[in-house]
Design a protein around this motif. Structure first.
Motif, mmCIF file in Angstrom:
data_model
loop_
_atom_site.group_PDB
_atom_site.id
_atom_site.type_symbol
_atom_site.label_atom_id
_atom_site.label_comp_id
_atom_site.label_asym_id
_atom_site.label_seq_id
_atom_site.Cartn_x
_atom_site.Cartn_y
_atom_site.Cartn_z
ATOM 1 N N HIS A 236 75.068 74.604 -52.568
ATOM 2 C CA HIS A 236 73.611 74.712 -52.467
ATOM 3 C C HIS A 236 73.060 73.719 -51.446
ATOM 4 O O HIS A 236 72.084 74.019 -50.744
ATOM 5 C CB HIS A 236 72.979 74.487 -53.844
ATOM 6 C CG HIS A 236 73.174 75.641 -54.778
ATOM 7 N ND1 HIS A 236 72.547 76.854 -54.607
ATOM 8 C CD2 HIS A 236 73.941 75.771 -55.886
ATOM 9 C CE1 HIS A 236 72.909 77.692 -55.572
ATOM 10 N NE2 HIS A 236 73.766 77.061 -56.358
ATOM 11 N N GLY A 237 73.689 72.542 -51.346
ATOM 12 C CA GLY A 237 73.276 71.588 -50.330
ATOM 13 C C GLY A 237 73.506 72.108 -48.930
ATOM 14 O O GLY A 237 72.671 71.923 -48.031
ATOM 15 N N PHE A 238 74.640 72.790 -48.724
ATOM 16 C CA PHE A 238 74.912 73.385 -47.419
ATOM 17 C C PHE A 238 73.945 74.540 -47.134
ATOM 18 O O PHE A 238 73.472 74.691 -46.002
ATOM 19 C CB PHE A 238 76.357 73.879 -47.353
ATOM 20 C CG PHE A 238 77.368 72.790 -47.166
ATOM 21 C CD1 PHE A 238 77.306 71.943 -46.075
ATOM 22 C CD2 PHE A 238 78.399 72.609 -48.084
ATOM 23 C CE1 PHE A 238 78.240 70.933 -45.887
ATOM 24 C CE2 PHE A 238 79.339 71.610 -47.919
ATOM 25 C CZ PHE A 238 79.258 70.765 -46.818
ATOM 26 N N ARG A 239 73.674 75.358 -48.148
ATOM 27 C CA ARG A 239 72.722 76.464 -47.957
ATOM 28 C C ARG A 239 71.337 75.942 -47.582
ATOM 29 O O ARG A 239 70.615 76.567 -46.797
ATOM 30 C CB ARG A 239 72.621 77.311 -49.232
ATOM 31 C CG ARG A 239 73.743 78.333 -49.394
ATOM 32 C CD ARG A 239 73.559 79.135 -50.678
ATOM 33 N NE ARG A 239 72.298 79.860 -50.711
ATOM 34 C CZ ARG A 239 72.132 81.121 -50.307
ATOM 35 N NH1 ARG A 239 73.153 81.794 -49.806
ATOM 36 N NH2 ARG A 239 70.951 81.703 -50.380
ATOM 37 N N ALA A 240 70.977 74.789 -48.143
ATOM 38 C CA ALA A 240 69.671 74.195 -47.854
ATOM 39 C C ALA A 240 69.630 73.527 -46.479
ATOM 40 O O ALA A 240 68.557 73.112 -46.030
ATOM 41 C CB ALA A 240 69.318 73.179 -48.937
ATOM 42 N N GLY A 241 70.781 73.429 -45.838
ATOM 43 C CA GLY A 241 70.820 72.858 -44.493
ATOM 44 C C GLY A 241 70.822 71.346 -44.449
ATOM 45 O O GLY A 241 70.460 70.748 -43.427
ATOM 46 N N GLY A 242 71.267 70.710 -45.534
ATOM 47 C CA GLY A 242 71.293 69.256 -45.564
ATOM 48 C C GLY A 242 72.227 68.642 -44.547
ATOM 49 O O GLY A 242 72.091 67.461 -44.213
ATOM 50 N N HIS A 243 73.175 69.419 -44.031
ATOM 51 C CA HIS A 243 74.155 68.925 -43.055
ATOM 52 C C HIS A 243 73.741 69.212 -41.613
ATOM 53 O O HIS A 243 74.526 68.969 -40.697
ATOM 54 C CB HIS A 243 75.508 69.583 -43.323
ATOM 55 C CG HIS A 243 75.475 71.085 -43.191
ATOM 56 N ND1 HIS A 243 74.613 71.890 -43.913
ATOM 57 C CD2 HIS A 243 76.189 71.939 -42.400
ATOM 58 C CE1 HIS A 243 74.794 73.151 -43.576
ATOM 59 N NE2 HIS A 243 75.736 73.207 -42.656
ATOM 60 N N LEU A 244 72.525 69.712 -41.423
ATOM 61 C CA LEU A 244 72.046 70.087 -40.098
ATOM 62 C C LEU A 244 70.984 69.103 -39.612
ATOM 63 O O LEU A 244 70.300 68.469 -40.421
ATOM 64 C CB LEU A 244 71.459 71.495 -40.122
ATOM 65 C CG LEU A 244 72.342 72.602 -40.694
ATOM 66 C CD1 LEU A 244 71.570 73.915 -40.768
ATOM 67 C CD2 LEU A 244 73.614 72.770 -39.867
ATOM 68 N N THR A 245 70.843 69.017 -38.302
ATOM 69 C CA THR A 245 69.794 68.182 -37.721
ATOM 70 C C THR A 245 69.219 68.880 -36.486
ATOM 71 O O THR A 245 69.429 68.445 -35.339
ATOM 72 C CB THR A 245 70.325 66.764 -37.392
ATOM 73 O OG1 THR A 245 69.278 65.985 -36.833
ATOM 74 C CG2 THR A 245 71.547 66.804 -36.474
ATOM 75 N N PRO A 246 68.508 69.987 -36.690
ATOM 76 C CA PRO A 246 68.001 70.762 -35.549
ATOM 77 C C PRO A 246 67.075 69.965 -34.644
ATOM 78 O O PRO A 246 66.977 70.252 -33.442
ATOM 79 C CB PRO A 246 67.282 71.938 -36.220
ATOM 80 C CG PRO A 246 67.021 71.492 -37.628
ATOM 81 C CD PRO A 246 68.135 70.587 -37.985
ATOM 82 N N GLU A 247 66.401 68.961 -35.201
ATOM 83 C CA GLU A 247 65.518 68.140 -34.380
ATOM 84 C C GLU A 247 66.285 67.166 -33.483
ATOM 85 O O GLU A 247 65.710 66.530 -32.595
ATOM 86 C CB GLU A 247 64.544 67.352 -35.270
ATOM 87 C CG GLU A 247 65.155 66.248 -36.109
ATOM 88 C CD GLU A 247 65.899 66.749 -37.349
ATOM 89 O OE1 GLU A 247 66.423 65.909 -38.090
ATOM 90 O OE2 GLU A 247 65.936 67.981 -37.574
ATOM 91 N N ARG A 248 67.604 67.070 -33.709
ATOM 92 C CA ARG A 248 68.459 66.192 -32.891
ATOM 93 C C ARG A 248 69.591 67.018 -32.281
ATOM 94 O O ARG A 248 70.747 66.601 -32.269
ATOM 95 C CB ARG A 248 69.030 65.053 -33.741
ATOM 96 C CG ARG A 248 67.997 64.014 -34.169
ATOM 97 C CD ARG A 248 67.477 63.227 -32.982
ATOM 98 N NE ARG A 248 68.569 62.581 -32.255
ATOM 99 C CZ ARG A 248 68.458 62.092 -31.037
ATOM 100 N NH1 ARG A 248 67.317 62.181 -30.379
ATOM 101 N NH2 ARG A 248 69.486 61.511 -30.444
ATOM 102 N N ALA A 249 69.238 68.176 -31.735
ATOM 103 C CA ALA A 249 70.223 69.063 -31.097
ATOM 104 C C ALA A 249 70.480 68.563 -29.676
ATOM 105 O O ALA A 249 70.086 69.186 -28.683
ATOM 106 C CB ALA A 249 69.715 70.499 -31.090
ATOM 107 N N VAL A 250 71.190 67.440 -29.579
ATOM 108 C CA VAL A 250 71.374 66.765 -28.289
ATOM 109 C C VAL A 250 72.683 67.142 -27.601
ATOM 110 O O VAL A 250 72.898 66.790 -26.440
ATOM 111 C CB VAL A 250 71.305 65.233 -28.466
ATOM 112 C CG1 VAL A 250 69.919 64.824 -28.945
ATOM 113 C CG2 VAL A 250 72.369 64.733 -29.439
#
Length: 267
Positions: A236-250
């Motif tokens: 559920h944490g992965f589904r919620a995107g807790g492992h993503l950082t779209p604002e830091r797509a560097v």
């Protein structure tokens, strides 16, 4: 001459960090990164063959070291014990700067390995050393490993509703080398500030079906895709995107570009 110790220096990331530091380059402070003595620490790398979980042989490895870049890790466990041994040895040796590589989402996704990485972050923060922590999203290599494993079945089983933001490991290595040749993000008191530098994410957030199709095209394979709903808090944490950082797509290298390097004939 600055002396830098890289733990896990023969691994996927550590090897590239070592090469980058030895080759020199531009530091975060703007000077030349050339002239570093780099020591590689791993269980089988001479002359600093050390099992951090045991801690024996660490004293000569850290003697005279200015900065430690801690890349060594194992999903099989022992990271916290290893970090304690490393920090104790670094304190005794007067190490100026400890740089640690972590993962985006270790405080959001209740996965066992992520909890261990978060615990090591806390040990680094409380070490009394100057320190810097960098979190990144998963490497392209790991995503490829997952997809290859899934493709061994008649149908590729993919976690339903989960996306990834893979990043090129060479870009992470370059950033770690830059941080290692700069000043600690958290200085030794009374100096200092918050020691976690901005996260690094890959250039794109992609669903697993998109990544799987890219892999199948690049490898010239055919497999049906089957999205599977899983149970558990980590899922559920992965589904919620807790492992993503779209604002830091560097990151710059896309997954397709990475695949083109791995499967040049197919591409």
């Amino acid at each position: 001459m600055t002396t830098i110790l890289v733990t896990g220096g023969t691994g996927t990331l550590g090897r590239l960090v070592t090469e980058r530091l030895r080759a020199g380059g531009t530091t975060e402070a703007g000077g030349s990164g050339a002239g570093h003595e780099v020591r590689v620490l791993s269980r089988h790398s001479r002359p600093y063959a050390v099992d951090l979980r045991e801690g024996t042989g660490l004293a000569p490895a850290v003697a005279g070291v200015d900065t430690v870049v801690h890349c060594a890790t194992s999903p099989r466990g022992g990271d916290e014990q290893a970090a304690r041994h490393l920090i104790e040895a670094a304190r005794r040796a007067g190490v100026r700067h400890l740089v640690y590589i972590s993962i985006v989402g270790v405080d959001q996704v209740p996965l066992g390995y992520y909890r261990t990485k978060l615990a090591v972050e806390r040990l680094v923060e409380e070490s009394g050393l100057g320190w810097t922590v960098l979190r990144t999203t998963q490497f392209h290599d790991l995503v490829l490993q997952v997809l290859r494993s899934s493709a061994k079945l008649p149908a590729m089983l993919l976690p339903a509703g989960v996306a990834a933001q893979p990043i090129e490991v060479t870009e992470v290595a370059a950033r770690l080398a830059e941080l290692a040749t700069g000043v600690p993000a958290m200085g030794v008191p009374p100096a200092g500030g918050w020691g976690r530098v901005p996260d690094m994410g890959g250039p794109e957030v992609r669903t697993f079906p998109e990544l799987a199709r890219a892999y199948l095209r690049a490898s010239a394979r055919r497999r049906p895709l089957l999205n599977v709903r899983l149970a558990g808090k980590a899922y559920h944490g992965f589904r919620a995107g807790g492992h993503l950082t779209p604002e830091r797509a560097v990151g710059k290298v896309t997954f397709e570009q990475f695949l083109a390097e791995r499967f040049p004939a197919r591409s």
